[in-house]
Design an enzyme around this catalytic site. Structure first.
Site, mmCIF file in Angstrom:
data_model
loop_
_atom_site.group_PDB
_atom_site.id
_atom_site.type_symbol
_atom_site.label_atom_id
_atom_site.label_comp_id
_atom_site.label_asym_id
_atom_site.label_seq_id
_atom_site.Cartn_x
_atom_site.Cartn_y
_atom_site.Cartn_z
ATOM 1 C CG HIS A 112 -1.640 -1.465 1.080
ATOM 2 N ND1 HIS A 112 -1.229 -2.538 1.658
ATOM 3 C CD2 HIS A 112 -3.004 -1.079 1.211
ATOM 4 C CE1 HIS A 112 -2.796 -3.239 2.007
ATOM 5 N NE2 HIS A 112 -2.978 -2.551 1.672
ATOM 6 C CB SER B 165 7.066 3.993 2.368
ATOM 7 O OG SER B 165 6.369 3.722 2.487
ATOM 8 C CD GLU C 130 -2.670 3.377 -3.483
ATOM 9 O OE1 GLU C 130 -3.016 3.826 -3.068
ATOM 10 O OE2 GLU C 130 -1.566 3.250 -2.051
ATOM 11 C CG ASP D 101 -5.174 -6.533 -3.105
ATOM 12 O OD1 ASP D 101 -6.428 -6.080 -2.126
ATOM 13 O OD2 ASP D 101 -5.098 -7.930 -3.217
ATOM 14 N N GLY D 102 -2.715 -5.149 -3.694
ATOM 15 C CA GLY D 102 -1.403 -4.777 -2.812
ATOM 16 C C GLY D 102 -1.057 -6.103 -2.321
ATOM 17 C CG ASP E 217 2.090 1.730 5.414
ATOM 18 O OD1 ASP E 217 1.262 1.683 6.830
ATOM 19 O OD2 ASP E 217 2.881 2.514 5.439
#
Length: 250
Positions: free
Chosen positions: A42, A94, A112, A136-137, A157
């Site tokens: 994410h 990050s 993302e 989808d992460g 995250d």
């Protein structure tokens, strides 16, 4: 989660805790010449403006990066470099922190799903050599695993806006380690009065994570009261990295 945008929370105390540990881990993993892979489930937009309306609305950065003096080290170096390029109100997410620490031969793959955040992430990190995926992460990282290079770190995250996300993060970690045993994982989670993170830690118990938790007061009287990081397959030296991050909140 298609509603969450981290710009409201960038640079807050939880970000400092998470990013201190992340930067320390990446600096440790890049000490040897062997290339590594860095993946995020994410990723957000990668670069934030703390003078933007979203950040000013919550004021959370003022209780984090606006209050805490970062010690010399990889996170401070990353923040200083980004601010030299983008101005004094910039704060790296990050992915941008990772980009400052990782080397040209290292691989960066970022997931993302939010359309606006993904577009911003592509603008910020695409020209710097990062792979940016709109998917989808959890699905994306699992599909890319095991990557080449095989040595690497995954940051997990999610927003945790859905209660079941704690169990989902733990289930993902178990699946990933089975598929990519060499992976190190850094799993961030919020500490709330409801203590929902206990479900995450219970699910991670078979992986025997190294856990770091800090408490703080953002002056809201409700909501997040602390930040946690669970490290799975933590690289050598991680306890020292965790201890250094925790000193920010002494």
């Amino acid at each position: 989660m298609l509603s969450y945008q981290h710009g409201y929370h960038a640079g807050n105390p939880a970000d400092l805790h998470k990013h201190m540990i992340l930067a320390g881990l990446l600096a440790r993993l890049t000490r040897k010449p062997r290339a590594i892979s860095y993946l995020e489930t994410h990723a957000g937009r990668g670069l934030y403006d703390l003078s933007a309306p979203e950040a000013l609305k919550t004021g959370e950065a003022a209780t984090g990066i606006g209050r805490v003096a970062l010690p010399d080290g990889p996170l401070k170096d990353a923040v200083d470099t980004v601010r030299d390029r983008h101005g004094p109100s910039a704060y790296p997410g990050s992915p941008m922190i990772a980009r400052q620490i990782l080397r040209p031969d290292d691989r960066i793959a970022l997931m993302e799903l939010h359309p606006a955040e993904n577009a911003a992430l592509k603008r910020a990190l695409g020209p710097l050599g990062a792979e940016v995926h709109r998917r989808d992460g959890y699905e994306g990282v699992l599909a890319l695993s095991p990557p080449r290079p095989r040595k690497g770190l995954v940051l997990v995250d999610p927003s945790y806006e859905i209660k079941s996300e704690y169990e989902s993060a733990a289930a993902f970690a178990l699946k990933l380690v089975r598929k990519w045993p060499e992976a190190s994982l850094a799993i961030w989670y919020p500490i709330l009065p409801e203590a929902r993170h206990t479900a995450l830690l219970a699910g991670l118990r078979p992986l025997r994570p190294l856990v770091s938790e800090v408490g703080f007061d953002m002056g809201k009287g409700r909501g997040m009261t602390g930040s946690g990081m669970a490290l799975v397959n933590a690289p050598f030296g991680s306890r020292e990295i965790v201890a250094a991050a925790e000193t920010l909140f002494d």
